[in-house]
Design an enzyme around this catalytic site. Structure first.
Site, PDB file in Angstrom:
ATOM      1  N   LEU A   1     -15.257 131.226  67.310  1.00 14.10           N
ATOM      2  CA  LEU A   1     -16.091 131.794  68.377  1.00 14.10           C
ATOM      3  C   LEU A   1     -16.636 133.143  67.928  1.00 14.10           C
ATOM      4  CD1 LEU A   1     -13.947 130.997  71.559  1.00 14.10           C
ATOM      5  CD2 LEU A   1     -15.396 129.492  70.179  1.00 14.10           C
TER       6      LEU A   1
ATOM      7  N   ARG B   1     -19.722 147.269  72.651  1.00 11.00           N
ATOM      8  CA  ARG B   1     -18.994 148.529  72.421  1.00 11.00           C
ATOM      9  C   ARG B   1     -19.077 149.030  70.981  1.00 11.00           C
ATOM     10  NH1 ARG B   1     -13.278 147.347  74.708  1.00 11.00           N
ATOM     11  NH2 ARG B   1     -14.038 145.201  74.700  1.00 11.00           N
TER      12      ARG B   1
ATOM     13  N   GLY C   1     -18.423 132.284  78.662  1.00 13.11           N
ATOM     14  CA  GLY C   1     -16.965 132.280  78.533  1.00 13.11           C
ATOM     15  C   GLY C   1     -16.476 131.497  77.328  1.00 13.11           C
TER      16      GLY C   1
ATOM     17  N   ARG D   1     -23.036 151.795  33.137  1.00 14.53           N
ATOM     18  CA  ARG D   1     -23.904 151.030  34.031  1.00 14.53           C
ATOM     19  C   ARG D   1     -23.950 149.554  33.616  1.00 14.53           C
ATOM     20  NH1 ARG D   1     -29.276 154.166  33.940  1.00 14.53           N
ATOM     21  NH2 ARG D   1     -29.924 152.317  35.125  1.00 14.53           N
TER      22      ARG D   1
ATOM     23  N   LYS E   1     -26.131 152.437  29.440  1.00 12.64           N
ATOM     24  CA  LYS E   1     -26.754 151.345  30.197  1.00 12.64           C
ATOM     25  C   LYS E   1     -27.167 150.224  29.263  1.00 12.64           C
ATOM     26  CE  LYS E   1     -30.738 150.187  30.744  1.00 12.64           C
ATOM     27  NZ  LYS E   1     -32.190 150.054  30.856  1.00 12.64           N
TER      28      LYS E   1
ATOM     29  N   ASN F   1     -20.733 157.988  15.233  1.00 12.68           N
ATOM     30  CA  ASN F   1     -20.456 159.198  16.001  1.00 12.68           C
ATOM     31  C   ASN F   1     -21.767 159.723  16.569  1.00 12.68           C
ATOM     32  OD1 ASN F   1     -19.801 161.816  16.912  1.00 12.68           O
ATOM     33  ND2 ASN F   1     -18.006 161.805  15.564  1.00 12.68           N
TER      34      ASN F   1
ATOM     35  N   ARG G   1     -37.225 168.691  12.076  1.00 12.12           N
ATOM     36  CA  ARG G   1     -37.238 169.922  12.867  1.00 12.12           C
ATOM     37  C   ARG G   1     -37.972 170.979  12.061  1.00 12.12           C
ATOM     38  NH1 ARG G   1     -31.451 171.614  10.833  1.00 12.12           N
ATOM     39  NH2 ARG G   1     -30.368 170.022  12.006  1.00 12.12           N
TER      40      ARG G   1
HETATM   41  C1  UD1 Z   1     -10.015 136.380  75.544  1.00 10.83           C
HETATM   42  C2  UD1 Z   1      -8.990 135.500  76.246  1.00 10.83           C
HETATM   43  C3  UD1 Z   1      -7.734 136.330  76.540  1.00 10.83           C
HETATM   44  C4  UD1 Z   1      -7.181 136.915  75.261  1.00 10.83           C
HETATM   45  C5  UD1 Z   1      -8.271 137.737  74.557  1.00 10.83           C
HETATM   46  C6  UD1 Z   1      -7.784 138.192  73.213  1.00 10.83           C
HETATM   47  C7  UD1 Z   1     -10.192 133.854  77.596  1.00 10.83           C
HETATM   48  C8  UD1 Z   1     -10.701 133.502  78.937  1.00 10.83           C
HETATM   49  N1  UD1 Z   1      -9.549 135.014  77.475  1.00 10.83           N
HETATM   50  O1  UD1 Z   1     -10.376 137.388  76.464  1.00 10.83           O
HETATM   51  O2  UD1 Z   1      -6.753 135.500  77.168  1.00 10.83           O
HETATM   52  O3  UD1 Z   1      -6.068 137.726  75.534  1.00 10.83           O
HETATM   53  O4  UD1 Z   1      -9.447 136.935  74.348  1.00 10.83           O
HETATM   54  O5  UD1 Z   1      -8.734 139.060  72.666  1.00 10.83           O
HETATM   55  O6  UD1 Z   1     -10.335 133.077  76.658  1.00 10.83           O
HETATM   56  N2  UD1 Z   1     -16.946 134.389  72.922  1.00 10.83           N
HETATM   57  C9  UD1 Z   1     -17.991 133.515  72.708  1.00 10.83           C
HETATM   58  N3  UD1 Z   1     -18.713 133.088  73.791  1.00 10.83           N
HETATM   59  C10 UD1 Z   1     -18.437 133.479  75.048  1.00 10.83           C
HETATM   60  C11 UD1 Z   1     -17.365 134.383  75.251  1.00 10.83           C
HETATM   61  C12 UD1 Z   1     -16.638 134.809  74.153  1.00 10.83           C
HETATM   62  O7  UD1 Z   1     -18.280 133.126  71.584  1.00 10.83           O
HETATM   63  O8  UD1 Z   1     -19.138 133.045  75.962  1.00 10.83           O
HETATM   64  C13 UD1 Z   1     -16.153 134.837  71.760  1.00 10.83           C
HETATM   65  C14 UD1 Z   1     -16.273 136.315  71.477  1.00 10.83           C
HETATM   66  O9  UD1 Z   1     -17.287 136.564  70.526  1.00 10.83           O
HETATM   67  C15 UD1 Z   1     -14.900 136.663  70.931  1.00 10.83           C
HETATM   68  C16 UD1 Z   1     -13.976 135.664  71.597  1.00 10.83           C
HETATM   69  O10 UD1 Z   1     -14.791 134.622  72.050  1.00 10.83           O
HETATM   70  O11 UD1 Z   1     -14.825 136.446  69.531  1.00 10.83           O
HETATM   71  C17 UD1 Z   1     -13.227 136.289  72.758  1.00 10.83           C
HETATM   72  O12 UD1 Z   1     -14.142 136.778  73.674  1.00 10.83           O
HETATM   73  P1  UD1 Z   1     -13.860 138.051  74.549  1.00 10.83           P
HETATM   74  O13 UD1 Z   1     -14.957 138.278  75.469  1.00 10.83           O
HETATM   75  O14 UD1 Z   1     -13.427 139.135  73.648  1.00 10.83           O
HETATM   76  O15 UD1 Z   1     -12.600 137.513  75.387  1.00 10.83           O
HETATM   77  P2  UD1 Z   1     -11.696 138.347  76.329  1.00 10.83           P
HETATM   78  O16 UD1 Z   1     -12.311 138.356  77.669  1.00 10.83           O
HETATM   79  O17 UD1 Z   1     -11.314 139.597  75.705  1.00 10.83           O
END
Ligand code: UD1
Ligand code: CA
Length: 456
Positions: free
Chosen positions: A8, A15, A78, A332, A350, A376, A439
């Protein structure tokens, strides 16, 4: 066992405050996602799928050499929704492993342990005990200690918030069940997201046991959300590199002051590394090599018993056995030094070969040259290899002696055992065994008078 790994990586990473996608930020010069991908490659019989986000095209382009299937998640609804994007690639018999693209220090050994727990009767979950579980999903266990569900921070009640075992997000289960559970996810929760974590409760309801593996440390499963965490994990990673080098027989004067941004294709024993040395790319270092403070060594091949003195830079170069480089030397790309060669301070080489036993000890530039053995080259010698448009070659025969402050205007050949008088500008080939110099003759003018300031 056939594995499908779904990474994922669609999250925004706001941030980081960056125009670059979060997973392209680097640890040891390698993208976060690249670390995760490389770890997944250590699993056998594995196919990799990467979920990238809207605007994540640059991620795909930057890492397009991956042997992976890229799948766009247009809206980030999600983690459950993210996995749904790849689910049509999953077959019933597969074992599905979920990884996060922003968790770079995860070890393949941990995954191998985790995967042993997957069956049609059990789901494998990687958890971590946290000093501060804020933000993490909490692992809820019953009186017998069995996991019953994961509750997200924002949905947790006060007693659940006290649980310090957190969900890493990394889990594995059988494809058939995952397909079925994902079809039943809803977004009826505090964040209106499709939580992947909801499948835990479904698995328990279906009679599966949840088998947990603990991460080896909090840092192993720490996800990068900001630059502070990025810097922290860089240091953790570097510490791991340092310990691994010491285990292999390298002396580090200070394991906190070395950076390895790449790998060692070969590593001898009794290598001694002083402080603030940076290794980049793929290096091959022989036994008994000594590296002084503040050196940067990139894609180099360094034979045994070489001494590299402080503040030297070596890039895409080969250094033969028993040679001595630096201090303040720069090798280099396409420099090849044979054995027993001395390259001293403020010398730049180089695209040149230098044969055995030759010395270029002070303040010189040697480019596009073939330097013979036992040559040398005196202080301040320059090969003038460039006319502003083209580059030309300088060839210096075995045993030649080039006097200080000479310019060798290429193309030019200096014969074997030739001597060049100091301060010469050499524009034509010079014969073997003879002294050549160009020279103006030294004169003294007896009648000369120094000008005197007139009093006003
Ligand atoms: C998630 C977990 C949480 C865990 C935490 C650890 C869920 C609902 N929650 O929370 O239990 O403790 O990670 O860091 O799974 N991502 C996608 N698509 C999305 C949402 C997220 O690709 O729609 C990817 C993000 O890029 C990331 C990972 O999923 O790599 C986790 O996403 P993030 O938003 O950090 O999850 P948390 O809410 O922190
Ligand atoms: Ca997170």
């Amino acid at each position: 066992m056939s594995i499908k790994t779904i990474i994922l990586a669609a999250g925004q990473g706001t941030r980081m405050r960056s125009s670059r996608s979060k997973v392209l930020h680097e640890i040891a010069n390698k993208a976060l996602l690249h670390h995760v991908y490389d770890t997944s490659l250590e699993l056998e019989n594995n196919k990799v799928f990467i979920i990238y986000g809207h605007g994540g095209e640059t991620v795909k382009q930057t890492l397009n050499h991956f042997d992976a299937t890229w799948i766009e998640q247009k809206q980030q609804l999600g983690t459950g929704h993210a996995v749904q994007q790849a689910i049509h690639h999953v077959e019933d018999a597969d074992t599905v492993l979920i990884l996060y693209g922003d968790v770079p220090l995860l070890k393949s050994q941990t995954l191998k342990t985790l995967l042993q727990d997957v069956s049609s009767q059990s789901l494998a979950l990687l958890t971590v005990v946290l000093d501060d579980p804020t933000g993490y999903g909490r692992i809820v266990r019953n009186a017998d200690g069995a996991v019953t569900k994961i509750v997200e921070q924002k949905d947790a009640n006060p007693s659940e918030l006290l649980i310090n075992e957190g969900n890493t997000g990394i889990l594995a289960c059988k494809g058939k069940q995952l397909i079925e559970w994902l079809g039943r996810l809803s977004n009826n929760n505090a964040q209106n997201e499709y939580y992947l974590t909801d499948i835990i409760e479904m698995a328990v309801a279906d009679g599966l046991s949840i088998k947990t593996t603990q991460a080896s440390s909090q840092d192993e499963v720490l996800g990068v959300n900001n630059r502070n965490q990025l810097a922290h994990l860089e240091r953790v990673y570097q510490q791991q590199q340092a310990y691994s080098l010491m285990e292999k027989g390298v002396t580090l004067r200070d394991p906190n002051r070395i950076d390895v941004r790449g790998e060692f294709a070969e590593l001898g024993q009794d290598i001694d590394v002083d402080v603030n040395v940076i290794f980049e790319g793929v290096n091959r270092i022989g036994s008994n090599v000594k590296i002084g403070a503040n050196c940067i060594i990139k894609n180099a091949t360094i034979a045994e018993h070489v001494e590299i003195l402080a503040n030297s830079l070596i890039e895409d170069a080969v250094v033969g056995a028993n040679s001595r480089i630096g201090p303040y030397a720069r090798l280099r790309p396409q420099t090849e030094l044979a054995d027993h060669v001395h390259i001293g301070n403020f010398v730049e080489i180089k695209k040149s070969t230098v044969a055995s036993g030759s010395k270029i000890n002070h303040l010189s530039y040697v480019g596009d040259s073939e330097v013979g053995s036992k040559v040398n080259i005196g202080a301040g010698t320059i090969t003038c290899n460039y006319d502003g448009v083209n580059k030309f070659k300088t060839i210096i025969g075995d045993g030649a002696f080039i006097g200080s402050d000479s310019q060798l205007i290429a193309p030019v050949v200096i014969g074997k055992n030739a001597t060049i008088g100091a301060g010469s500008t050499i524009t034509k080939d010079t014969p073997a065994d003879q002294l050549t110099l160009s020279r103006a003759k030294q004169v003294s003018i007896a009648t000369w008078q120094r000008p005197v300031k007139k009093e006003k």
